[in-house]
Design a protein around this motif. Structure first.
Motif, PDB file in Angstrom:
ATOM      1  N   SER A   3       8.971  57.998  -5.161  1.00 27.77           N
ATOM      2  CA  SER A   3       7.808  57.187  -4.360  1.00 27.77           C
ATOM      3  C   SER A   3       7.799  55.993  -4.216  1.00 27.77           C
ATOM      4  O   SER A   3       7.068  55.108  -3.385  1.00 27.77           O
ATOM      5  N   TYR A   4       9.003  55.122  -4.575  1.00 26.12           N
ATOM      6  CA  TYR A   4       9.159  53.949  -4.586  1.00 26.12           C
ATOM      7  C   TYR A   4       9.884  53.678  -3.019  1.00 26.12           C
ATOM      8  O   TYR A   4      10.935  54.361  -2.860  1.00 26.12           O
ATOM      9  N   VAL A  10      19.771  59.772  -4.564  1.00 23.65           N
ATOM     10  CA  VAL A  10      21.072  59.179  -4.848  1.00 23.65           C
ATOM     11  C   VAL A  10      20.859  57.981  -5.686  1.00 23.65           C
ATOM     12  O   VAL A  10      21.694  57.742  -6.550  1.00 23.65           O
ATOM     13  N   ASP A  11      20.121  56.886  -5.434  1.00 22.10           N
ATOM     14  CA  ASP A  11      19.953  55.875  -6.368  1.00 22.10           C
ATOM     15  C   ASP A  11      19.575  56.158  -7.537  1.00 22.10           C
ATOM     16  O   ASP A  11      20.089  55.618  -8.614  1.00 22.10           O
ATOM     17  N   LEU A  12      18.576  56.984  -7.841  1.00 22.75           N
ATOM     18  CA  LEU A  12      18.333  57.580  -8.952  1.00 22.75           C
ATOM     19  C   LEU A  12      19.534  58.108  -9.791  1.00 22.75           C
ATOM     20  O   LEU A  12      19.567  57.874 -11.168  1.00 22.75           O
ATOM     21  N   ARG A  13      20.339  58.790  -9.040  1.00 25.45           N
ATOM     22  CA  ARG A  13      21.410  59.285  -9.977  1.00 25.45           C
ATOM     23  C   ARG A  13      22.456  58.215 -10.368  1.00 25.45           C
ATOM     24  O   ARG A  13      22.907  58.094 -11.414  1.00 25.45           O
ATOM     25  N   LEU A  47      19.779  47.721  -5.405  1.00 28.87           N
ATOM     26  CA  LEU A  47      18.745  48.206  -6.729  1.00 28.87           C
ATOM     27  C   LEU A  47      18.685  46.830  -7.577  1.00 28.87           C
ATOM     28  O   LEU A  47      17.446  46.674  -7.854  1.00 28.87           O
ATOM     29  N   GLN A  48      19.663  45.916  -7.457  1.00 27.15           N
ATOM     30  CA  GLN A  48      19.379  44.700  -8.251  1.00 27.15           C
ATOM     31  C   GLN A  48      18.532  43.682  -7.300  1.00 27.15           C
ATOM     32  O   GLN A  48      17.498  43.044  -7.815  1.00 27.15           O
ATOM     33  N   GLU A  49      18.633  43.768  -5.928  1.00 23.96           N
ATOM     34  CA  GLU A  49      17.728  42.810  -5.173  1.00 23.96           C
ATOM     35  C   GLU A  49      16.333  43.351  -5.224  1.00 23.96           C
ATOM     36  O   GLU A  49      15.395  42.417  -5.179  1.00 23.96           O
ATOM     37  N   LEU A  50      16.121  44.837  -5.315  1.00 24.81           N
ATOM     38  CA  LEU A  50      14.585  45.337  -5.473  1.00 24.81           C
ATOM     39  C   LEU A  50      14.132  45.083  -6.860  1.00 24.81           C
ATOM     40  O   LEU A  50      13.087  45.111  -7.042  1.00 24.81           O
ATOM     41  N   GLY A  51      14.987  44.695  -7.835  1.00 27.72           N
ATOM     42  CA  GLY A  51      14.452  44.132  -9.156  1.00 27.72           C
ATOM     43  C   GLY A  51      14.334  45.493  -9.843  1.00 27.72           C
ATOM     44  O   GLY A  51      13.815  45.606 -11.107  1.00 27.72           O
ATOM     45  N   VAL A  52      14.986  46.748  -9.393  1.00 30.52           N
ATOM     46  CA  VAL A  52      15.038  47.847 -10.190  1.00 30.52           C
ATOM     47  C   VAL A  52      16.121  47.685 -11.499  1.00 30.52           C
ATOM     48  O   VAL A  52      15.669  48.164 -12.419  1.00 30.52           O
TER      49      VAL A  52
END
Length: 143
Positions: A3-4, A10-13, A47-52
């Motif tokens: 939901s983000y 794929v990002d989650l994997r 993912l780093q830029e988004l702060g994840v």
């Protein structure tokens, strides 16, 4: 279902691979998620830029360096005005591995690692300046 915004399966994997072993190369992760290393690198940067991804850490074994006592401490503050000084106290204590301000039972939850029960007792004696506590000792980590 993700939901983000901007994050897909794929990002989650990729994130899961990094959580399991942050030393994996982008190429190695790519093999696991069926992408090129370059494509994985681009997604990791996103993912780093988004702060994840906020940073990287290492898993270690505290028992191997003598920190054999692992305690969970619930803190009950004496006064509503003591929170800031208590937080400052905790920031200065290497024994406190993790601390959360919580709702429900207690005001704070801490994870503490020390070498001995005597060191834990000394720490708890200092803690009494700020409030009362309840201690649970770990007898083994399950997960």
């Amino acid at each position: 279902m993700v939901s983000y915004p901007g994050i897909d399966e794929v990002d989650l994997r990729i994130l899961k691979c990094l959580q399991e072993d942050a030393t994996l190369s982008h190429k190695a992760i790519g093999q696991l998620v069926h992408m090129t290393g370059q494509a994985v690198g681009a997604r990791v940067r996103k993912l780093q830029e988004l702060g994840v991804i906020e940073g990287y850490t290492v898993r270690w074994n505290p028992d191997k360096i003598g920190q054999a006592v692992h305690a969970f401490v619930t803190v009950f503050m004496k006064s509503s005005t003591a929170h800031q000084t208590f937080q400052t106290f905790v920031q200065q204590k290497d024994q406190v591995v993790e601390m959360h301000r919580v709702g429900g039972e207690g005001c704070y939850w801490m994870r503490v690692r020390v070498r001995s029960s005597a060191e834990l007792t000394d720490f708890l004696d200092e803690l009494l300046k700020y409030g009362n506590y309840k201690v649970s000792l770990s007898i083994g980590q399950v997960k």
